[in-house]
Design a protein around this motif. Structure first.
Motif, PDB file in Angstrom:
ATOM      1  N   TYR C 149     -40.554 -10.093  -2.151  1.00 47.46           N
ATOM      2  CA  TYR C 149     -40.429 -10.865  -0.903  1.00 47.46           C
ATOM      3  C   TYR C 149     -40.499  -9.929   0.288  1.00 47.46           C
ATOM      4  CZ  TYR C 149     -38.187 -14.207  -4.122  1.00 47.46           C
ATOM      5  OH  TYR C 149     -37.870 -15.012  -5.175  1.00 47.46           O
ATOM      6  N   ALA C 150     -39.767  -8.817   0.175  1.00 47.08           N
ATOM      7  CA  ALA C 150     -39.750  -7.869   1.294  1.00 47.08           C
ATOM      8  C   ALA C 150     -41.134  -7.295   1.518  1.00 47.08           C
ATOM      9  CB  ALA C 150     -38.742  -6.762   1.010  1.00 47.08           C
ATOM     10  N   ALA C 153     -43.469  -9.588   3.178  1.00 43.11           N
ATOM     11  CA  ALA C 153     -43.163  -9.893   4.567  1.00 43.11           C
ATOM     12  C   ALA C 153     -43.693  -8.842   5.504  1.00 43.11           C
ATOM     13  CB  ALA C 153     -41.652 -10.038   4.737  1.00 43.11           C
ATOM     14  N   ARG C 157     -48.421 -11.468  11.535  1.00 45.81           N
ATOM     15  CA  ARG C 157     -47.410 -12.383  12.077  1.00 45.81           C
ATOM     16  C   ARG C 157     -47.038 -13.481  11.109  1.00 45.81           C
ATOM     17  NH1 ARG C 157     -48.655 -15.388  16.868  1.00 45.81           N
ATOM     18  NH2 ARG C 157     -46.473 -15.274  17.403  1.00 45.81           N
ATOM     19  N   LYS C 158     -48.023 -13.889  10.318  1.00 44.52           N
ATOM     20  CA  LYS C 158     -47.733 -15.031   9.450  1.00 44.52           C
ATOM     21  C   LYS C 158     -47.040 -14.606   8.170  1.00 44.52           C
ATOM     22  CE  LYS C 158     -51.722 -17.593  11.022  1.00 44.52           C
ATOM     23  NZ  LYS C 158     -52.974 -18.239  10.638  1.00 44.52           N
ATOM     24  N   PRO C 160     -44.097 -13.115   7.370  1.00 43.06           N
ATOM     25  CA  PRO C 160     -42.711 -13.481   7.064  1.00 43.06           C
ATOM     26  C   PRO C 160     -42.572 -14.940   6.670  1.00 43.06           C
ATOM     27  CG  PRO C 160     -42.799 -12.198   9.071  1.00 43.06           C
ATOM     28  CD  PRO C 160     -44.194 -12.502   8.714  1.00 43.06           C
ATOM     29  N   VAL C 161     -43.396 -15.804   7.239  1.00 38.31           N
ATOM     30  CA  VAL C 161     -43.264 -17.225   6.898  1.00 38.31           C
ATOM     31  C   VAL C 161     -43.694 -17.467   5.458  1.00 38.31           C
ATOM     32  CG1 VAL C 161     -43.928 -19.550   7.513  1.00 38.31           C
ATOM     33  CG2 VAL C 161     -43.725 -17.832   9.286  1.00 38.31           C
ATOM     34  N   ALA C 163     -43.740 -15.280   3.172  1.00 40.14           N
ATOM     35  CA  ALA C 163     -42.767 -14.609   2.315  1.00 40.14           C
ATOM     36  C   ALA C 163     -41.525 -15.479   2.146  1.00 40.14           C
ATOM     37  CB  ALA C 163     -42.378 -13.259   2.915  1.00 40.14           C
ATOM     38  N   PHE C 164     -41.117 -16.140   3.215  1.00 42.00           N
ATOM     39  CA  PHE C 164     -39.937 -17.003   3.118  1.00 42.00           C
ATOM     40  C   PHE C 164     -40.207 -18.162   2.163  1.00 42.00           C
ATOM     41  CE2 PHE C 164     -35.947 -18.594   4.415  1.00 42.00           C
ATOM     42  CZ  PHE C 164     -36.058 -19.969   4.454  1.00 42.00           C
ATOM     43  N   ARG C 165     -41.383 -18.756   2.304  1.00 43.90           N
ATOM     44  CA  ARG C 165     -41.717 -19.864   1.396  1.00 43.90           C
ATOM     45  C   ARG C 165     -41.698 -19.392  -0.051  1.00 43.90           C
ATOM     46  NH1 ARG C 165     -46.321 -21.970   4.867  1.00 43.90           N
ATOM     47  NH2 ARG C 165     -45.222 -23.324   6.339  1.00 43.90           N
ATOM     48  N   LEU C 167     -39.976 -16.947  -1.118  1.00 39.66           N
ATOM     49  CA  LEU C 167     -38.591 -16.682  -1.475  1.00 39.66           C
ATOM     50  C   LEU C 167     -37.928 -17.945  -1.992  1.00 39.66           C
ATOM     51  CD1 LEU C 167     -36.126 -14.555   0.544  1.00 39.66           C
ATOM     52  CD2 LEU C 167     -35.405 -16.762  -0.271  1.00 39.66           C
TER      53      LEU C 167
END
Lengths: 495, 121, 504
Positions: C149-150, C153, C157-158, C160-161, C163-165, C167
């Protein structure tokens, strides 16, 4: 049965042009050195194949097992009679084509010659791999490599038309390749082996008739693309956009002959005459071949582009061999197999002539060729010899293969096929002889300022034309082609 | 009814699982997704702990003073230790999720999913 | 060195490197890359030593802290683990070597966290490969997930989003695994793989066990991007940095597939998962669906990385298909394809990184033959990898497909055969389209992008192939495809045959 002995010669024969490819790629800047590699490889290759001829005539088969995957599946090269027969034709004609190519490429000042010669070398390697393949898997692998290696040759000119032709070629050939792969896996599952054996490996195997028929269709589709069996043939005329030496060797000798070679291997060494007859498969094949012969000749009549006319002629003549395989009689099979060699020599002559005409005068269409015979007598003379042979006029070698095919159709009790061959001969005359007539017997001012094409092109084409004549007079001169062909046919039908 | 009554802790766990999943997948605010995730993980941890429990059992400490000498009354400590690890893992994940949310907020200024999708275009 | 210690060293070297990097970076700025490559190199050597040791001597077992199983955690290096660990470590090494300039260009100033998490990821994946305990597997799985995940990320710009999904979905997956593990534990009382094998062979199948297995499969399937749980993959791969994608794509999903193989064929009786409950069959058919879906969607893509991402979904399907066959041929095909695809996809993502670095974009519509003129070696590497992906001999890709076809025919599963053949043709479409562009399309032909002839302006105006540190790994991976293809028989006979579990 025959003696099998271990030898590395088949491997060397296949790989020598791969080594040459490296040389070619490296000497891109020095054309003469680069061409030297091609010719050297061609001579060595031919020599190696020739060295296998005596052993094969004595009934000994050279084998070279490359890799053993598991019992029954492996990659192996085996130089049996049929393999040596095809390899001789391909490697021998490569030498002529290379000389011719040098002349063609330089006169036309073509670009990307390094890529051209390198692809040619790899393609010949693959062709010999197909010829010497000892089992279905090896065959499929080299078959696919052949497709890959010939793609850069088809798209050589890099025009939109060439790219489209290339895409179509790939689409047809790759689909055929995956079908062959599936068929190979299926055969392994059904018969327990994928080794080529004269008389077939499916004889005596427990299998549902529908499964056998389905399997046959898969294989016919697989090898039929390269063999130009209708309706899988349409890539071939479109591939004529490639430079003429490519059309000559690859699409009159190596690629398409690999296809019919495959057909005979499938019919004679995988399915076998008994299984074919039992399930009526040879009838199906005969219908396909017959339709191809007929329709291709009719379509050839309508083509104005000389190369396209020759392409459709090739499609028809390929099905002569397929028909020979479908007849499954001694004479018929011999005729069909022998036709591989006779047609190769004759067709390559015709393509060489077409290329010489194009390079020299930039004319591509039959309607523009009035009076060209005066300017290029040797070229059109060779064309005449080749045409007469294709029509089936003695003493050119084409007559003999046709004669045996006709005998074979009588032997099989299929007089319709005999009629078809005779009709085809007439149609051949109808679409080939007008070129000769226009060339020699019509006058035009177009060509008055031209003389004969450059010697690098004329010498090979005259030589192949002469070869057609000489081999017609002495069928077993040098290479025992006829003996080989009848031996192979015997081998298949004996079991 | 009897089976629900007898196994009611498992039904609680199941409810928490569903709430957590619902929060994670269907809620539009990213922070709420993280909350849902925490609930989901807690439900699983509870599940394991439940499996260790014995009616009338006691802590697995060997001490005569506590009046227990019979090992068969100990609750199973193994799932507890496994869950210690799982809790730590959960903490790490939540921490990382929050870090990602900080970055997202800094970049896009919102944690609402529909708005975020708009701003990402 | 006492052989068993070899086993623990494999992940430990990477973890040590991961921990050292932040410290050493403080002391001496800029050394992260060097430390990462060094750790990876040593780690790769150790895995090779492990493979040699296992091939000659048999399985190595290591008890962590001396506690004996089934109470203690056991690390097991058997032929399968050794083979996959070599593959993992070598591909990771090459990607890390390649990453130097990529990180400088795409993620300035973030070298330290990237390398640290990358080493953590590789170490954790190696841990999954060698662990002999199912809960330990969960721990390593989560370590690798956190690291990925890290890693994902760190991008544009996109990133982290996406990566969050990933996650959220990844946690769902891992939690399902844990839940399923809970059911299995409650039914059997043990977490050690070898122990479970003994217990399960005597046990009748029961609802909790079945539920547990289904949950485990779903969880791992999510990590593996098995259709239809693949939704996180395209976005995650596209927006992450090239190095992150090149690390995760070739090896991350494969290790998840390994988990399934381990559980279904080694812990359970092979017949159980295919006979009693059609779990492997379900995986096989989902894999087939994924193959088609991935291949079809790849054709529609205009971004190279996205196309490769959808292609990856398809390729995972092949491995799932091999698992689904549950036969020796299918097993061989699946394992061989794991290795082949790791190398192929690694090479392709490195190629896309090269393109990104020199041309500034990875947009397929803007490729033309100036690409090849400027970057001939990268283009050659791309072609070799593409031909292998399509499945053309003599490249490695052909052979894994051959085994899968053979396995499918053996099981009379004509659907699988058809899917494999059709997808080969589909991949030919999207790869040849690119090959044609790179070799044959002249720059003037695209009216939308008329002046692509230059690419990034180079000081000498001539060839601008990428630097050696980027080119060498690309070409090593590309030529490895040829070598793996030619040597595939040796690999199958010598390395893979010994791994086939009894009873398959």
């Amino acid at each position: 049965m025959s003696d099998v002995f271990q030898s590395n010669i088949p491997l060397w024969a296949v790989s020598i042009s791969l080594l040459a490819t490296l040389g070619i790629l490296v000497s891109g800047r020095k054309p003469n050195l680069r061409e030297f590699w091609t010719l050297l490889a061609g001579l060595i290759k031919f020599g190696l194949v020739l060295s296998l001829l005596p052993s094969v005539r004595a009934g000994k088969i050279a084998e070279c097992v490359l890799l053993q995957v598991s019992p029954g599946i492996g990659l192996s090269l085996r130089a049996d009679e049929f393999g040596v027969f095809f390899a001789l034709i391909a490697s021998g004609l490569w030498i002529f084509t290379s000389i011719y190519s040098i002349g063609y490429m330089r006169s036309n000042q073509e670009l990307k010659q390094t890529r051209y010669f390198a692809s040619f070398a790899v393609a010949l390697s693959a062709t010999l791999g197909v010829a010497f393949a000892g089992n279905l898997l090896t065959f499929v692998i080299f078959y696919e490599m052949l497709t890959l290696a010939t793609y850069p040759l088809v798209i050589h000119k890099e025009t939109g038309e060439a790219l489209r032709a290339g895409r179509q070629y790939l689409a047809y050939s790759l689909t055929a390749g995956v079908l062959l792969l599936a068929g190979t896996a299926w055969i392994y599952n059904t018969a327990g082996t994928i080794e080529f054996q004269p008389g077939g490996i499916l004889g005596g195997v427990e299998a549902a008739p529908n499964a056998i028929r389905c399997l046959f269709f898969v294989f016919v589709a697989g090898v039929g693309v390269k063999a130009g069996i209708m309706p899988l043939h349409s890539w071939l005329p479109n591939a004529m956009v490639a430079p003429t030496p490519v059309s000559a060797l690859l699409h009159a000798v190596a690629v398409v002959k690999s296809g019919v070679f495959g057909v005979v291997r499938v019919v004679g060494f995988v399915f076998g005459p008994e299984v074919m007859a039992e399930h009526g498969l040879n009838l199906i094949l005969a219908v396909l071949a017959g339709a191809t012969v007929l329709f291709s000749s009719l379509i050839a009549l309508q083509q104005d582009s000389l190369k396209r006319r020759l392409a459709y002629s090739t499609i028809g003549h390929l099905s002569y061999t397929v028909m020979g395989a479908a007849l499954l009689t001694p004479e018929g099979l011999t005729g069909g197999i022998y036709h591989i060699s006779t047609h190769a020599v004759m067709k390559i002559t015709l393509f060489f002539c077409a290329g010489a005409i194009y390079v020299h005068t930039h004319k591509q269409n039959v309607s523009e060729l009035d009076g060209i015979g005066r300017a290029m007598p040797w070229t059109i003379g060779a064309f005449t010899l080749g045409s007469l042979g294709l029509v089936g006029i003695p003493p050119i070698n084409g007559f003999f293969s046709k004669w045996f095919l006709c005998l074979g159709s009588l032997q099989a009790g299929w007089p319709m096929v005999l009629a078809l061959f005779i009709l085809s001969g007439l149609l051949n005359a109808a679409y080939l002889l007008p070129v000769v007539y226009r060339g020699f017997f019509r006058k035009s001012e177009e060509f008055e300022k031209f003389d004969e094409a450059p010697p690098l092109m004329v010498v090979p084409l005259c030589t192949t034309a002469a070869l057609a004549l000489v081999l017609g007079l002495f069928p077993n001169l040098f290479f025992d082609f006829f003996e080989l062909a009848s031996g192979i046919s015997e081998m298949i039908l004996a079991s | 009814m009897d089976s629900i009554h007898a196994h009611y802790p498992y039904w609680v766990v199941l409810t928490l699982l569903v709430i957590g999943l619902w929060g994670m997948l269907l809620k539009g605010n990213l922070m709420k997704k993280v909350v849902g995730m925490t609930i989901f993980q807690s439900a699983i941890i509870l599940f394991f702990i439940l499996s260790a429990y014995k009616v009338g059992g006691t802590v697995p400490i060997y001490d005569e003073a506590l009046g227990v000498g019979d090992p068969s009354l100990y609750i199973n400590p193994l799932p507890h230790t496994l869950m210690l690890t799982a809790i730590v893992v959960g903490v790490a994940i939540v921490g990382e999720a929050l870090a990602l949310l900080i970055v997202i907020y800094r970049t896009y200024g919102t944690l609402e999913e529909p708005v975020l999708v708009e701003r990402m275009k | 060195m006492n052989p068993p210690h070899l086993v623990i060293l494999i992940p430990l070297i990477f973890f040590a490197g991961a921990l050292l990097i932040p410290l050493l970076e403080r002391w001496r700025h800029g050394c992260a890359y060097g430390v990462a490559v060094a750790s990876a190199a040593v780690g790769a050597l150790v895995t090779v030593a492990g493979l040699v040791e296992v091939s000659s001597g048999g399985t190595l077992r290591y008890q962590v802290s001396g506690w004996a199983p089934p109470i203690g955690i056991e690390l097991v290096l058997d032929p399968l683990s050794a083979f996959l660990s070599v593959m993992l470590a070598s591909v990771a090494l090459l990607v890390l070597v390649h990453s130097g300039s990529v990180v400088r260009r795409e993620l300035p100033g973030k070298a330290m966290p990237l390398y640290s998490t990358a080493l953590l990821l590789v170490g954790a994946l190696l841990g999954i490969t060698i662990t002999g305990d199912l809960f330990n597997l969960y721990v390593f799985l989560e370590i690798s997930s956190l690291a990925s995940y890290a890693l994902l990320a760190l991008g544009d710009r996109k990133a982290p989003v996406s990566a969050f999904r990933y996650l959220i979905l990844g946690t769902v997956g891992a939690s399902f695994y844990l839940l399923g593990l809970g059911f299995v534990f409650m039914t059997t009382g043990s977490l050690n793989m070898a122990d479970l094998k003994l217990i399960l062979s005597n046990l009748e199948s029961s609802p909790p066990l079945l539920v547990g297995l289904v949950l485990i499969t779903t969880g791992v399937g999510l990590k593996m991007a098995l259709f239809p749980m693949h939704g996180w993959l395209p976005d995650a791969y596209t927006y992450a940095s090239s190095t992150a994608t090149a690390l995760i794509a070739p090896i991350g999903t494969k290790i998840a597939a390994y988990v399934l193989i381990r559980i279904f064929f080694f812990v359970l009786d092979p017949g159980f998962a295919s006979g009693e409950i059609p779990l492997t069959t379900a995986i096989g058919y989902l894999g087939a669906a994924g193959i088609l879906w991935g291949s079809i969607l790849a054709i529609a893509q205009t971004d190279l990385k996205r196309m490769l991402a959808y292609s990856s979904v398809g390729q995972i399907g092949y491995i799932a298909l091999g698992i689904g066959l549950a036969s020796p041929m299918g097993f061989i095909g699946a394992i061989l394809h794991m290795v082949n695809h790791a190398v192929m996809k690694g090479c392709l993502f490195l190629v896309s990184a090269n393109f990104l670095s020199r041309l500034g974009h990875a947009d397929i519509r803007r490729f033309n033959d100036s690409t090849r003129v400027h970057m001939p070696w990268t283009a050659a590497g791309f072609t070799m990898a593409a031909l292998s992906m399509i499945g053309l001999p003599p490249f490695a890709g052909f052979f894994s497909k051959w085994y899968l076809i053979l396995g499918s025919v053996e099981e009379s599963n004509w659907v699988f055969v058809a899917v494999i053949l059709i997808s080969s043709l589909l991949s030919a479409v999207y790869f040849f389209r690119l090959i044609e562009r790179i070799y044959l399309r002249s720059p003037g032909r695209d009216s939308k992008y008329p002046d692509e002839a230059g690419g990034a302006a180079a000081p000498d105006g001539g060839r601008e192939e990428v630097s050696a540190s980027m080119l060498a790994p690309t070409l090593i991976l590309a030529s490895a495809l040829l070598v793996l293809g030619l040597l595939n028989v040796w690999i199958v006979n010598r390395l893979i045959q010994p791994m086939i579990p009894a009873g398959l």
